[in-house]
Design an enzyme around this catalytic site. Structure first.
Site, mmCIF file in Angstrom:
data_model
loop_
_atom_site.group_PDB
_atom_site.id
_atom_site.type_symbol
_atom_site.label_atom_id
_atom_site.label_comp_id
_atom_site.label_asym_id
_atom_site.label_seq_id
_atom_site.Cartn_x
_atom_site.Cartn_y
_atom_site.Cartn_z
ATOM 1 N N CYS A 9 1.103 -0.833 -0.007
ATOM 2 C CA CYS A 9 0.166 0.226 -0.074
ATOM 3 C C CYS A 9 1.299 1.541 0.322
ATOM 4 C CB CYS A 9 -1.244 0.018 1.137
ATOM 5 S SG CYS A 9 -2.162 1.151 0.839
ATOM 6 N N ASP A 139 -6.840 -3.450 11.179
ATOM 7 C CA ASP A 139 -5.404 -2.209 11.489
ATOM 8 C C ASP A 139 -5.320 -1.786 12.698
ATOM 9 O OD1 ASP A 139 -4.200 1.192 9.562
ATOM 10 O OD2 ASP A 139 -3.214 -0.539 10.545
HETATM 11 O O1 LIG Z 1 -0.990 5.466 4.529
HETATM 12 C C1 LIG Z 1 -1.250 5.698 4.521
HETATM 13 O O2 LIG Z 1 -0.663 7.135 5.212
HETATM 14 C C2 LIG Z 1 -2.945 5.700 5.173
HETATM 15 C C3 LIG Z 1 -3.794 7.477 5.938
HETATM 16 C C4 LIG Z 1 -4.552 6.976 6.306
HETATM 17 C C5 LIG Z 1 -5.473 5.925 6.422
HETATM 18 C C6 LIG Z 1 -4.613 5.034 6.476
HETATM 19 C C7 LIG Z 1 -3.650 5.322 5.185
HETATM 20 N N1 LIG Z 1 -2.972 3.704 4.677
HETATM 21 C C8 LIG Z 1 -3.640 2.433 4.552
HETATM 22 C C9 LIG Z 1 -3.710 1.462 4.649
HETATM 23 O O3 LIG Z 1 -4.301 0.103 3.842
HETATM 24 C C10 LIG Z 1 -2.035 0.971 5.206
HETATM 25 O O4 LIG Z 1 -1.367 0.019 4.317
HETATM 26 C C11 LIG Z 1 -1.634 0.176 6.901
HETATM 27 O O5 LIG Z 1 -2.861 1.403 7.821
HETATM 28 C C12 LIG Z 1 -1.452 -0.976 6.927
HETATM 29 O O6 LIG Z 1 -0.092 0.645 7.339
HETATM 30 P P1 LIG Z 1 1.665 -0.071 8.229
HETATM 31 O O7 LIG Z 1 1.368 0.088 9.715
HETATM 32 O O8 LIG Z 1 2.161 1.282 7.515
HETATM 33 O O9 LIG Z 1 1.966 -0.963 7.276
#
Ligand SMILES: O=C(O)c1ccccc1NCC(=O)[C@H](O)[C@H](O)COP(=O)(O)O
Length: 224
Positions: A9, A139
């Site tokens: 993502c 999440d």
């Molecule tokens: O990625 C972002 O900046 C974000 C911002 C606001 C809402 C959601 C967001 N990302 C969503 C996703 O699906 C991410 O992959 C998920 O939150 C996991 O993130 P991470 O912990 O950094 O792998």
């Protein structure tokens, strides 16, 4: 036998999309939330989606967007699946998905005191809300809504929910094998854990992450 699906993502560059595709990602996520450092415009996402081969799903991620915004974004950027990651109600998600004529995932942002039964109830409500509901992404609850690189307690995920759920939140090369072996989710989703900087992915970390997920499949007997 099930093979854990993988979503990378927060992609913003052609080279990062290419790396995810080359290493076998099943889906790639584009963040349409302007406050995110991984934000891309619908037009930019369309350019990135145009580089995808068949069978790699583009996912569009929204935070508290209106139905009109979601529909217009999906018109410009041909995402195949919507991901609602904010405070949207079930009705708002169903309405936006109907306006865009796309299936959608909802997100449960897990807190320290979340009970497993809440996840099952939430999923049931989502499923009842729309025929376009495709699944639940789990999440970690953070103020910035997501993309924070923080894990939650995977042991609270009900065993009968895991095979339908997308596990997200702080996954990394270091913990992905254990996460898959312990939880055996339908899919995993990662952003921070494969980055050199916010929105800038590291091709080597993507490859290592996908290999770590495959190692988890081998341990849990999931590999195809
Ligand atoms: O990625 C972002 O900046 C974000 C911002 C606001 C809402 C959601 C967001 N990302 C969503 C996703 O699906 C991410 O992959 C998920 O939150 C996991 O993130 P991470 O912990 O950094 O792998």
């Amino acid at each position: 036998m099930h093979r854990t699906r993988i979503k990378i993502c927060g992609l913003t560059r052609e080279e990062d999309v290419a790396a995810a595709v080359a290493d076998g990602a099943d889906a790639v996520g584009f963040v349409f939330y302007p406050k995110s450092p991984r934000y891309v415009t619908p037009a930019r996402a369309a350019e990135l989606i145009a580089t995808l081969p068949p069978f790699v799903m583009p996912v569009g991620l929204f935070v508290n967007a209106s139905a009109d915004e979601v529909a217009e974004t999906a018109r410009v950027a041909p995402v195949a699946l919507l991901q609602f990651h904010g405070d949207e109600t079930a009705a708002q998600c169903a309405g936006a998905a109907a306006a865009a004529n796309r299936p959608f995932m909802r997100v449960f942002r897990v807190k320290g005191d979340t009970a497993g039964s809440e996840l099952l109830e939430y999923e049931a409500q989502c499923r009842a809300s729309s025929h376009l509901f495709a699944g639940l992404l789990l999440d970690t609850f953070v103020d910035a809504y997501g993309g924070a690189g923080k894990v939650f307690d995977w042991s609270l995920i009900p065993k009968d929910l895991a095979p339908r759920a997308v596990l997200s939140g702080g996954l990394s090369v270091q913990n992905a094998t254990g996460a898959v072996a312990q939880v055996r989710p339908y899919a995993v989703d990662v952003s921070s854990g494969v980055e050199a900087a916010k929105g800038i992915k590291d091709a080597s970390l993507i490859a290592q992450f996908i290999a770590a997920v495959r190692a988890g499949d081998a341990i849990s007997g999931n590999d195809a």
